[in-house]
Each structure stands twice: as structure tokens, then as C-alpha cells.
Design a protein around this motif. Structure first.
Motif, PDB file in Angstrom:
ATOM      1  N   HIS A 140     -17.648   2.481   7.800  1.00 17.21           N
ATOM      2  CA  HIS A 140     -16.709   3.610   7.804  1.00 17.21           C
ATOM      3  C   HIS A 140     -15.438   3.207   8.525  1.00 17.21           C
ATOM      4  O   HIS A 140     -15.438   2.267   9.326  1.00 17.21           O
ATOM      5  N   ASP A 141     -14.356   3.987   8.294  1.00 18.79           N
ATOM      6  CA  ASP A 141     -13.095   3.720   8.997  1.00 18.79           C
ATOM      7  C   ASP A 141     -13.283   3.840  10.518  1.00 18.79           C
ATOM      8  O   ASP A 141     -12.664   3.121  11.298  1.00 18.79           O
TER       9      ASP A 141
ATOM     10  N   LYS B 216       0.826  -1.207   0.000  1.00 20.34           N
ATOM     11  CA  LYS B 216       0.000   0.000   0.000  1.00 20.34           C
ATOM     12  C   LYS B 216       0.861   1.258   0.000  1.00 20.34           C
ATOM     13  O   LYS B 216       0.585   2.219  -0.723  1.00 20.34           O
TER      14      LYS B 216
ATOM     15  N   ASN C  67     -12.844   1.188   2.745  1.00 22.82           N
ATOM     16  CA  ASN C  67     -12.604   1.905   1.490  1.00 22.82           C
ATOM     17  C   ASN C  67     -12.933   1.040   0.265  1.00 22.82           C
ATOM     18  O   ASN C  67     -13.255   1.555  -0.802  1.00 22.82           O
TER      19      ASN C  67
ATOM     20  N   GLY D 107      -7.202  -2.233  -0.696  1.00 22.30           N
ATOM     21  CA  GLY D 107      -7.677  -2.683   0.603  1.00 22.30           C
ATOM     22  C   GLY D 107      -7.502  -4.181   0.736  1.00 22.30           C
ATOM     23  O   GLY D 107      -7.027  -4.849  -0.181  1.00 22.30           O
TER      24      GLY D 107
ATOM     25  N   ALA E 230     -16.650   1.368  -0.456  1.00 20.29           N
ATOM     26  CA  ALA E 230     -16.916   2.690  -1.030  1.00 20.29           C
ATOM     27  C   ALA E 230     -16.486   2.745  -2.495  1.00 20.29           C
ATOM     28  O   ALA E 230     -17.130   3.398  -3.319  1.00 20.29           O
ATOM     29  N   ALA E 231     -15.394   2.018  -2.838  1.00 27.50           N
ATOM     30  CA  ALA E 231     -14.875   2.050  -4.207  1.00 27.50           C
ATOM     31  C   ALA E 231     -15.851   1.458  -5.213  1.00 27.50           C
ATOM     32  O   ALA E 231     -15.800   1.774  -6.398  1.00 27.50           O
TER      33      ALA E 231
ATOM     34  N   THR F 141      -7.516   2.735  -5.280  1.00 25.33           N
ATOM     35  CA  THR F 141      -7.996   2.212  -3.998  1.00 25.33           C
ATOM     36  C   THR F 141      -7.313   0.871  -3.760  1.00 25.33           C
ATOM     37  O   THR F 141      -7.189   0.072  -4.683  1.00 25.33           O
TER      38      THR F 141
END
Lengths: 402, 240
Positions: free
Chosen positions: A142-143, A86, A126, A96, A129-130, A94
Motif C-alpha cells: 500500500h502507499d 505523471k 499502484n 508508476g 494493484a493495476a 495507471t
């Protein structure tokens, strides 16, 4: 040459020899049907773009044990390697990780049902969300949901909501029990959504930046490529990072190399050579169809020797005789292929229904897999028909000229 | 009859090779056939008559020698050019009629014309009709060969040979498969075509058919043994 005359004459010949015509049609029809089924299965399972915006840029990152990066050597990675990739790559918009595990849902008080087991993904928010897919109710993860002191939350699938919670309209915010632990349901995803593969539950995942180098490898890394990168450049990027890891930690990472593949190829059966095996079977079937048809057409060409000699005597050139003979195989290949598509479509629908009856909550098929032949399948059939026609027809065309 | 030769064969040799056995079918054949001539090629079985006709019809190539058709060295042409020559300049009549069984009379006669790109369907139809009228078979357009007698089939085959307005008609034993009545009809037809100006080269071993030609070429062991006008033979016959 007169195409209409050739066509009329050929149809008359086919009608006159119904057994020959039927056998040829059966060979082409079932050959095309079986190959189309295999093609559609492989293409729609292992090479399918994700059904999201920029679906072609969704990828998976594999650790492989060989320099070749062969995917059947793919291994999950640990948090340390994930962080290294990462932080050390620039190919991903993105990136993850997720980890899958079966989860027992036991919310007897709310649903009135007994405990049931579903497949869950512990996933970095994330990634959800992507996909740019919003829940039909509630919110995404959420984070902030990953904190140690925060309330434990879960996102559920439409299917789970319908089947287990009976479509409860007040489901958001309700407490439930997952693996005997209390959780709060924060959202319900739309019907059919099971990203990254076939999940009904999503728990938030965070990989600490201080992950230890000797952590067990339990994560699969997936992401979205940035606009200015591709699979090759991303693979080079990942390999470079893993090379540095090998250099710094030779005892742990000595055998590990990297590869970036399209997202659809991160599944387990994609790694055991299934696509290659099915592709090989399809190729063998195509060859068998060609050999069978060639034999039939050769016999046919032999029975037409006198006719072809007469055509030659009255002025037909080699090409005109060649095309005359090919007209017959073309008609058979086109009609056979069209019937093959119809049979494949029907068979795929039956197989899809049958397969859905076989799966359990833990063995759902990948969410992007639709076995119905699509426009690519039809293009493939056109190409396949031309191949079968030219390979098998050209032998008898040659025989006709001879 | 024109002075310039329509067909010129110079030193034609044809050797067949089978299992290392060499068969000399034609040996040093020199022959000229002029426009409008009616030539009969005679000789015993196996003397090379049909081989000579197939070389003249470009169905077989000669091993050696030169073949000029209307002044053009056709033996050296490519196979596709030779097919064009067969299509436009040569009409074939075979002993076994060689009609295509799955085509009706119209389609059989139309066949050579379908290999000419410049002819439209309407033009082809008119030519087919004209050719069938010449052989008195215009009333059997939609019949298939199996529905016709041998004589009728041969008349259709002659119409097919005529339909492309060829420069020469090559007939290989045209009455060989026919009874005497039908043979007479077919020979009458060839006589009429000759009178209308057609150049005809016919292979036969039937002396009565041969006598209808202007000139008789006799082959023996692949060589021309005799070549003289039929009129001379009649005179010789009478003298003898």
C-alpha cells in the motif's frame, strides 16, 4: 481440370521419387520448424500482452536519446522526469515506477537455510494493484507502507515462499532479513507472478513530489494506458512533456526524447536489437528455404517437360498446367509444415526445459514468456507455408508453362 | 464428305529463328481438308510435314497466313482458347505414342476429358470405355504404358485421341515406331475410323501407309509440290 486426378497423380509421382520427396520435405520441415521457433520466441517474449485484465494496455515508458525514439537507446529516468510525465500526461490510467536490484535473503532462524540472493523490485504500489492479481496470502503493498516511520514490509513470490520459506503457512507477519535489514512479510503472490519482469520480492517505492532535477536516473516507468489512448497518442503525450523539460533544463534533458512501448518491450535484451536480429534471421531462413525449394522444383519441372507437353497437346491450358505443377509443391509444403510444427513444438519444450535449468535466481526469464507455439504461431505457419509454396512453386509453374 | 472445308490454310508461312539463322519450314501453304477426308501428307525428311501438322494442331503458331478450323480463325485465338480448341476439336496421334508413363491406360485416355469441366466422372468413364473398346484395349484399363507393347501403346494413344470426339485426327508418323505387324493393325484401325466418318490428316513417309488415304499432299522444301486423290496416283502408277 480434375483436382482429385491431379492429387492422385502427384502422390504417385512423389512416391515414385522418394529421395526427391524426402529432400523437399526436410527442407520445408526444418525451415518451418526453425522459423516457427524464432517467431514464437520473439512474439512470446517481446510482443506478448500481459496475462492480466486489459493486458494489451500495459505499457512501458522509455527515455530515448534520439528524436526517432529508437528503443535501443532507452534509458531509465529520474524522479523529477517521472513526476513531470505523471503530472503532465493524460494517456495513462495507471502510471508508476520501479527499480530493480539483487537482494540477499538471510532468514536463517526461520527457514533454517543459508543466505540466498533474489531479484527484487522496489515498486510503486499502484502498479501491483493495476495488475488486479491478489496475493494468495496476506495483502498487496500500500502507499502507506512507503512512509519513513512505518514498519518496513516486503511482498514475496510463490517461488520464494516455497523454496526459501518451505511453504510456511504462517509466513504472513513474520519478520525476515533482506540485505541485512529487518522486514515484515505482508503477502505471498500467486505462482508465476513476477511483474514487472522476473521478481521474487517487492518493496514499496514512493517518489517524492519534490524530487530534484539533478537526481540520478534509476527508475523505469511502466503503466496502463487509459481506454481512449493508444501507443502513438501516449508517445506524443510523453514527448511533449520531455520537450518542456528540455526547454526548462537544457543542460540535463537536452538529448532526451520519449517513447511508449508495450510492456513486454521494456526488458534489457529487447533494447539491444535482439528481436530485430532474430526476425532478420527468420526472414533469411525463409528466403533460403524458398531458394532451395525453387531449385528442387525447377529440376523437377524439367524432368516433367514431356508430361507437361503431352498435357498441353491434349488441351490443358496454361493455368491447368500451372496448378498441376503447383499441386506437387503444395502437398510437400503442407506435409513439411505440419511436420515442422511438430518438431518446433517438441524442440521448444526441450529448449524451455533446458533454459529453465540454466537460469539462476537473478536471471529468470520474463514471467509472461511461454515458448510453446500458440494459435498465432499456427496462423503464422499457414501464412509461411503459403509464402514458401507460392514463391518456390510459382517458379516451377512458370517453367512448366514455358 | 461435306462441301464445306473443315480445315482451311491460306498462305501459311512458318519461319524458325535460331542464333540469327532464319529457317523457312513452311512457305505459302494453301490447303483445304473437308470433313470425312483421309489425307496423307508426304515428303522427304525435313520438308516441313511435322511442322505443318503442328500448325494445324495449334501446337505451333504460323509466322504468317490464316488458319480456319470449321470456319473459325483459330490462329488468332488466345492461348487458353487454343487449348480449348485442341481439347475439343483436335485429336493427336504421335509417332512416339506420348503416353504418360505414370498414368495407367484408363487415366491416359481420360486425360483430355479431365480438362472439360462439364463432364462428370461417370460420363468420362463411359467415354473412355467406348474409346478403348474401339481400339480393342478395354481389357488393359489398369496397365501402365511400360507394361504394353508398342502397338498396344499406340492403340491406347489412338483411344486418347478419339475419346473427346474430335472433329479431326492429326497423326504424325503413327507407325514410325512400330514393327510391320503392329503397323498394319494401327493402319487398319485408322481405316476403320475413317469409314465411320472420322476426318484424318496423317503425316507419313511410308508409301504403303500413304496409299490408304483418300488424298495425298506432297511437301517439298516447305511448299506443297503435289496434291491429288490417291486413286489418281494408283492410275498413274499403273499407267507408268
Amino acid at each position: 481440370m480434375n483436382t482429385l486426378n491431379d492429387l492422385k497423380y502427384t502422390l504417385r509421382l512423389l512416391k515414385k521419387t522418394p529421395v526427391f520427396s524426402l529432400i523437399c520435405l526436410l527442407v520445408v520441415t526444418f525451415g518451418v520448424a526453425i522459423v516457427l521457433i524464432l517467431f514464437s520466441f520473439v512474439k512470446n517474449t517481446y510482443f506478448q500482452e500481459m496475462p492480466f485484465v486489459n493486458g494489451d494496455r500495459f505499457v512501458a515508458i522509455k527515455q530515448a536519446q534520439k528524436e526517432s525514439g529508437r528503443e535501443n537507446d532507452a534509458l531509465p529516468m529520474n524522479g523529477f522526469a517521472f513526476n513531470a510525465i505523471k503530472n503532465g500526461t493524460h494517456s495513462f490510467e495507471t502510471l508508476g515506477a520501479f527499480q530493480s536490484f539483487p537482494t540477499i535473503v538471510s532468514d536463517i532462524g526461520t527457514s533454517g537455510r543459508s543466505a540466498e540472493m533474489y531479484l527484487a523490485a522496489k515498486i510503486m504500489p499502484n502498479l501491483l494493484a493495476a495488475t488486479t492479481v491478489n496475493p494468495i496470502s496476506g495483502r498487496l503493498l500500500h502507499d502507506e507502507d512507503t512512509g519513513i516511520d512505518t514498519v518496513r514490509v516486503v511482498l514475496i513470490s510463490y517461488r520464494l515462499w516455497q523454496n526459501y520459506y518451505l511453504g510456511d503457512l504462517d509466513i504472513i507477519g513474520k519478520k525476515t532479513r533482506m540485505n541485512a535489514e529487518p522486514y515484515i512479510i505482508v503477502g505471498v503472490m500467486p505462482e508465476g507472478y513476477a511483474y514487472p519482469t522476473n521478481y521474487d520480492l517487492w518493496f514499496p517505492l514512493a517518489i517524492p513530489s519534490a524530487a530534484a532535477v539533478e537526481e540520478p536516473a534509476i527508475y523505469l516507468a511502466v503503466g496502463v494506458l487509459s481506454r481512449d489512448s493508444n501507443l502513438a497518442s501516449a508517445t506524443a503525450d510523453v514527448k511533449n512533456v520531455l520537450a518542456q523539460l528540455r526547454e526548462r533544463n537544457p543542460t540535463i534533458y537536452n538529448l532526451l526524447y520519449g517513447a511508449v512501448t508495450i510492456h513486454a518491450r521494456h526488458t534489457q535484451d529487447s533494447n539491444n536489437g535482439t528481436p530485430e536480429l532474430l526476425g532478420g534471421m527468420a526472414l533469411i531462413i525463409v528466403l533460403l528455404v524458398c531458394v532451395n525449394l525453387s531449385s528442387l522444383f525447377l529440376v523437377r519441372a524439367n524432368t516433367r517437360m514431356q508430361e507437361l507437353a503431352i498435357r498441353n497437346a491434349v488441351g490443358a491450358g496454361r493455368w491447368q498446367i500451372f496448378t498441376q505443377v503447383l499441386t506437387e509443391s503444395l502437398i510437400l509444403c503442407v506435409i513439411g509444415s505440419m511436420l515442422g510444427v511438430l518438431i518446433a513444438d517438441t524442440a521448444m519444450q526441450l529448449l524451455q526445459g533446458y533454459a529453465e535449468g540454466l537460469v539462476t535466481k537473478l536471471t529468470q526469464r520474463p514471467f509472461w514468456q511461454d515458448l510453446t507455439p500458440d494459435s498465432t504461431g499456427i496462423t503464422f505457419v499457414v501464412f509461411l507455408t503459403l509464402t514458401i509454396w507460392l514463391l518456390s512453386g510459382s517458379f516451377c509453374g512458370d517453367q512448366g508453362i514455358a | 464428305m461435306s462441301d464445306s472445308a473443315l480445315i482451311t490454310l491460306k498462305g501459311i508461312q512458318k519461319i524458325f529463328y535460331t542464333d540469327e539463322i532464319e529457317t523457312r519450314a513452311l512457305e505459302d501453304v494453301h490447303l483445304e481438308i473437308h470433313e470425312g477426308e483421309y489425307v496423307s501428307i508426304n515428303g522427304p525428311s525435313g520438308c516441313g510435314k511435322s511442322t505443318l501438322l503442328s500448325v494445324m494442331g495449334l501446337l505451333n503458331s504460323s509466322t504468317n497466313g490464316q488458319y480456319l478450323l470449321d470456319g473459325e480463325d483459330v490462329a488468332s485465338l488466345s492461348q487458353s482458347r487454343q487449348a480449348q480448341v485442341r481439347n475439343r476439336q483436335i485429336g493427336f496421334i504421335f509417332q512416339a505414342f506420348n503416353l504418360i508413363g505414370d498414368m495407367n491406360v484408363f487415366e491416359n485416355v481420360e486425360l483430355p476429358l479431365t480438362y472439360r469441366k462439364e463432364l462428370k466422372r461417370k460420363e468420362r468413364k463411359a467415354k473412355v470405355q467406348e474409346a478403348l473398346e474401339k481400339v480393342d484395349m478395354a481389357h488393359r484399363l489398369n496397365h501402365f504404358p511400360a507394361q504394353l507393347s508398342g502397338g498396344q501403346q499406340q492403340r491406347v494413344a489412338i483411344a486418347r485421341a478419339l475419346t473427346g470426339d474430335p472433329k479431326v485426327l492429326l497423326a504424325d508418323e503413327p507407325t514410325g515406331n512400330l514393327d510391320s505387324k503392329n503397323a498394319g493393325i494401327v493402319m487398319e484401325l485408322l481405316d476403320n475410323l475413317h469409314k465411320q466418318g472420322s476426318t484424318i490428316c496423317m503425316v507419313t513417309h511410308d508409301p504403303r501407309s500413304a496409299l490408304r488415304a483418300d488424298r495425298q499432299v506432297t511437301l517439298f522444301d516447305g511448299k506443297i509440290a503435289d496434291d491429288q486423290p490417291t486413286a489418281n496416283m494408283r492410275v498413274e502408277g499403273m499407267a507408268g
